[in-house]
Design a protein around this motif. Sequence first.
Motif, PDB file in Angstrom:
ATOM      1  N   MET A  53      36.927  35.720  33.852  1.00  0.00           N
ATOM      2  CA  MET A  53      37.205  34.600  34.751  1.00  0.00           C
ATOM      3  C   MET A  53      38.613  34.053  34.519  1.00  0.00           C
ATOM      4  SD  MET A  53      34.769  34.177  36.837  1.00  0.00           S
ATOM      5  CE  MET A  53      35.374  32.645  37.505  1.00  0.00           C
ATOM      6  N   THR A  54      38.995  33.934  33.264  1.00  0.00           N
ATOM      7  CA  THR A  54      40.330  33.431  32.941  1.00  0.00           C
ATOM      8  C   THR A  54      41.398  34.386  33.470  1.00  0.00           C
ATOM      9  OG1 THR A  54      39.438  32.327  30.980  1.00  0.00           O
ATOM     10  CG2 THR A  54      41.822  32.651  31.062  1.00  0.00           C
ATOM     11  N   LEU A  55      41.194  35.677  33.266  1.00  0.00           N
ATOM     12  CA  LEU A  55      42.134  36.673  33.778  1.00  0.00           C
ATOM     13  C   LEU A  55      42.210  36.631  35.305  1.00  0.00           C
ATOM     14  CD1 LEU A  55      44.077  39.013  33.209  1.00  0.00           C
ATOM     15  CD2 LEU A  55      42.103  40.548  33.279  1.00  0.00           C
ATOM     16  N   ALA A  56      41.057  36.526  35.959  1.00  0.00           N
ATOM     17  CA  ALA A  56      41.048  36.440  37.423  1.00  0.00           C
ATOM     18  C   ALA A  56      41.800  35.193  37.887  1.00  0.00           C
ATOM     19  CB  ALA A  56      39.611  36.420  37.945  1.00  0.00           C
ATOM     20  N   GLY A  57      41.597  34.084  37.197  1.00  0.00           N
ATOM     21  CA  GLY A  57      42.301  32.858  37.552  1.00  0.00           C
ATOM     22  C   GLY A  57      43.804  33.002  37.403  1.00  0.00           C
ATOM     23  N   ILE A  58      44.232  33.655  36.337  1.00  0.00           N
ATOM     24  CA  ILE A  58      45.665  33.909  36.139  1.00  0.00           C
ATOM     25  C   ILE A  58      46.180  34.812  37.261  1.00  0.00           C
ATOM     26  CG2 ILE A  58      47.346  35.058  34.631  1.00  0.00           C
ATOM     27  CD1 ILE A  58      45.575  34.023  32.251  1.00  0.00           C
ATOM     28  N   GLY A  59      45.367  35.780  37.657  1.00  0.00           N
ATOM     29  CA  GLY A  59      45.733  36.650  38.775  1.00  0.00           C
ATOM     30  C   GLY A  59      45.924  35.874  40.066  1.00  0.00           C
ATOM     31  N   HIS A  60      45.095  34.855  40.286  1.00  0.00           N
ATOM     32  CA  HIS A  60      45.247  33.998  41.464  1.00  0.00           C
ATOM     33  C   HIS A  60      46.641  33.364  41.504  1.00  0.00           C
ATOM     34  CE1 HIS A  60      40.881  34.041  42.032  1.00  0.00           C
ATOM     35  NE2 HIS A  60      41.023  33.313  43.116  1.00  0.00           N
ATOM     36  N   LEU A  61      47.120  32.981  40.342  1.00  0.00           N
ATOM     37  CA  LEU A  61      48.375  32.244  40.269  1.00  0.00           C
ATOM     38  C   LEU A  61      49.599  33.148  40.180  1.00  0.00           C
ATOM     39  CD1 LEU A  61      47.281  29.522  37.689  1.00  0.00           C
ATOM     40  CD2 LEU A  61      47.100  29.453  40.185  1.00  0.00           C
ATOM     41  N   THR A  62      49.398  34.432  39.871  1.00  0.00           N
ATOM     42  CA  THR A  62      50.548  35.301  39.605  1.00  0.00           C
ATOM     43  C   THR A  62      50.427  36.644  40.318  1.00  0.00           C
ATOM     44  OG1 THR A  62      49.498  36.087  37.559  1.00  0.00           O
ATOM     45  CG2 THR A  62      51.015  34.215  37.347  1.00  0.00           C
ATOM     46  N   ILE A  87      45.425  29.117  44.929  1.00  0.00           N
ATOM     47  CA  ILE A  87      45.892  28.437  43.716  1.00  0.00           C
ATOM     48  C   ILE A  87      44.805  27.530  43.150  1.00  0.00           C
ATOM     49  CG2 ILE A  87      47.510  26.695  42.850  1.00  0.00           C
ATOM     50  CD1 ILE A  87      49.601  27.966  44.752  1.00  0.00           C
ATOM     51  N   SER A  88      44.175  26.729  44.003  1.00  0.00           N
ATOM     52  CA  SER A  88      43.160  25.790  43.492  1.00  0.00           C
ATOM     53  C   SER A  88      41.945  26.529  42.944  1.00  0.00           C
ATOM     54  CB  SER A  88      42.755  24.782  44.573  1.00  0.00           C
ATOM     55  OG  SER A  88      42.267  25.425  45.721  1.00  0.00           O
ATOM     56  N   SER A  89      41.536  27.606  43.598  1.00  0.00           N
ATOM     57  CA  SER A  89      40.399  28.362  43.057  1.00  0.00           C
ATOM     58  C   SER A  89      40.794  29.070  41.765  1.00  0.00           C
ATOM     59  CB  SER A  89      39.840  29.345  44.087  1.00  0.00           C
ATOM     60  OG  SER A  89      40.807  30.290  44.474  1.00  0.00           O
ATOM     61  N   GLY A  90      42.049  29.472  41.656  1.00  0.00           N
ATOM     62  CA  GLY A  90      42.524  30.090  40.418  1.00  0.00           C
ATOM     63  C   GLY A  90      42.499  29.113  39.256  1.00  0.00           C
ATOM     64  N   ILE A  91      42.949  27.899  39.501  1.00  0.00           N
ATOM     65  CA  ILE A  91      42.917  26.860  38.457  1.00  0.00           C
ATOM     66  C   ILE A  91      41.477  26.601  38.029  1.00  0.00           C
ATOM     67  CG2 ILE A  91      43.335  24.403  38.016  1.00  0.00           C
ATOM     68  CD1 ILE A  91      45.889  24.747  39.816  1.00  0.00           C
ATOM     69  N   GLU A 140      38.959  28.688  38.262  1.00  0.00           N
ATOM     70  CA  GLU A 140      38.467  29.865  37.525  1.00  0.00           C
ATOM     71  C   GLU A 140      38.957  29.865  36.083  1.00  0.00           C
ATOM     72  OE1 GLU A 140      39.081  33.584  39.497  1.00  0.00           O
ATOM     73  OE2 GLU A 140      37.796  33.024  41.172  1.00  0.00           O
ATOM     74  N   ILE A 141      40.214  29.499  35.874  1.00  0.00           N
ATOM     75  CA  ILE A 141      40.736  29.418  34.507  1.00  0.00           C
ATOM     76  C   ILE A 141      39.961  28.359  33.726  1.00  0.00           C
ATOM     77  CG2 ILE A 141      42.724  28.753  33.100  1.00  0.00           C
ATOM     78  CD1 ILE A 141      44.493  30.013  35.351  1.00  0.00           C
ATOM     79  N   ALA A 142      39.762  27.197  34.330  1.00  0.00           N
ATOM     80  CA  ALA A 142      39.037  26.115  33.658  1.00  0.00           C
ATOM     81  C   ALA A 142      37.607  26.532  33.324  1.00  0.00           C
ATOM     82  CB  ALA A 142      39.042  24.860  34.523  1.00  0.00           C
ATOM     83  N   LEU A 143      36.916  27.155  34.275  1.00  0.00           N
ATOM     84  CA  LEU A 143      35.540  27.589  34.032  1.00  0.00           C
ATOM     85  C   LEU A 143      35.494  28.712  33.000  1.00  0.00           C
ATOM     86  CD1 LEU A 143      34.177  27.490  37.692  1.00  0.00           C
ATOM     87  CD2 LEU A 143      33.367  26.093  35.776  1.00  0.00           C
ATOM     88  N   GLY A 144      36.439  29.634  33.070  1.00  0.00           N
ATOM     89  CA  GLY A 144      36.480  30.732  32.100  1.00  0.00           C
ATOM     90  C   GLY A 144      36.694  30.229  30.685  1.00  0.00           C
ATOM     91  N   LEU A 145      37.649  29.337  30.510  1.00  0.00           N
ATOM     92  CA  LEU A 145      37.908  28.793  29.175  1.00  0.00           C
ATOM     93  C   LEU A 145      36.750  27.928  28.693  1.00  0.00           C
ATOM     94  CD1 LEU A 145      41.720  27.937  29.479  1.00  0.00           C
ATOM     95  CD2 LEU A 145      40.664  29.850  28.235  1.00  0.00           C
ATOM     96  N   ALA A 146      36.161  27.168  29.604  1.00  0.00           N
ATOM     97  CA  ALA A 146      35.003  26.347  29.235  1.00  0.00           C
ATOM     98  C   ALA A 146      33.837  27.231  28.809  1.00  0.00           C
ATOM     99  CB  ALA A 146      34.599  25.447  30.406  1.00  0.00           C
ATOM    100  N   LEU A 147      33.653  28.347  29.500  1.00  0.00           N
ATOM    101  CA  LEU A 147      32.582  29.282  29.155  1.00  0.00           C
ATOM    102  C   LEU A 147      32.766  29.821  27.733  1.00  0.00           C
ATOM    103  CD1 LEU A 147      30.226  30.207  30.949  1.00  0.00           C
ATOM    104  CD2 LEU A 147      31.588  32.166  31.610  1.00  0.00           C
TER     105      LEU A 147
END
Length: 140
Positions: free
Chosen positions: A18-27, A53-57, A59-66
């Motif tokens: 999830m964190t990687l996917a979120g980073i992919g959203h932003l980059t 961008i907002s879904s990526g942020i 996803e990063i938050a949910l991935g790190l929280a997980l």
Amino acid sequence: MKTNNIQNLMRIFLGGLMTLAGIGHLTFQRQEFQAQVPRWLPSSPEFMDFVVISSGILEIALGLALIFWIKNKVKIGIGLAIFYVLIFPGNISQYTNGIDAFGLDTDRKRLIRLFFQPVLIMWVLWSTGAFKYLLNLKKK
């Protein structure tokens, strides 16, 4: 809710994905993720970029929280399962509109992908102990 070592490993792995996917959203996958924005939403490039961008942020938050917020893993698991349900229309839109992205360049590949969303939902609910939690609520 107590979870075993395999559940914990799978939860951490999913959090990493999830964190990687979120980073992919932003980059590096920003344009690919724009293909997921449902076509019934406004199609201006600015709005589509905002959604990505907002879904990526998120996803990063949910991935790190997980991974790190273990005390609240059940709530995070339920939240991520809801997120997976909410983004599913984007997958349907990609299929129904025949949009190529992420190597999904045929209708068959796009259709098969639709069946992986329930797998993700089951994965997160199982690995966080949310299944057991929800079943116990139902019994009460």
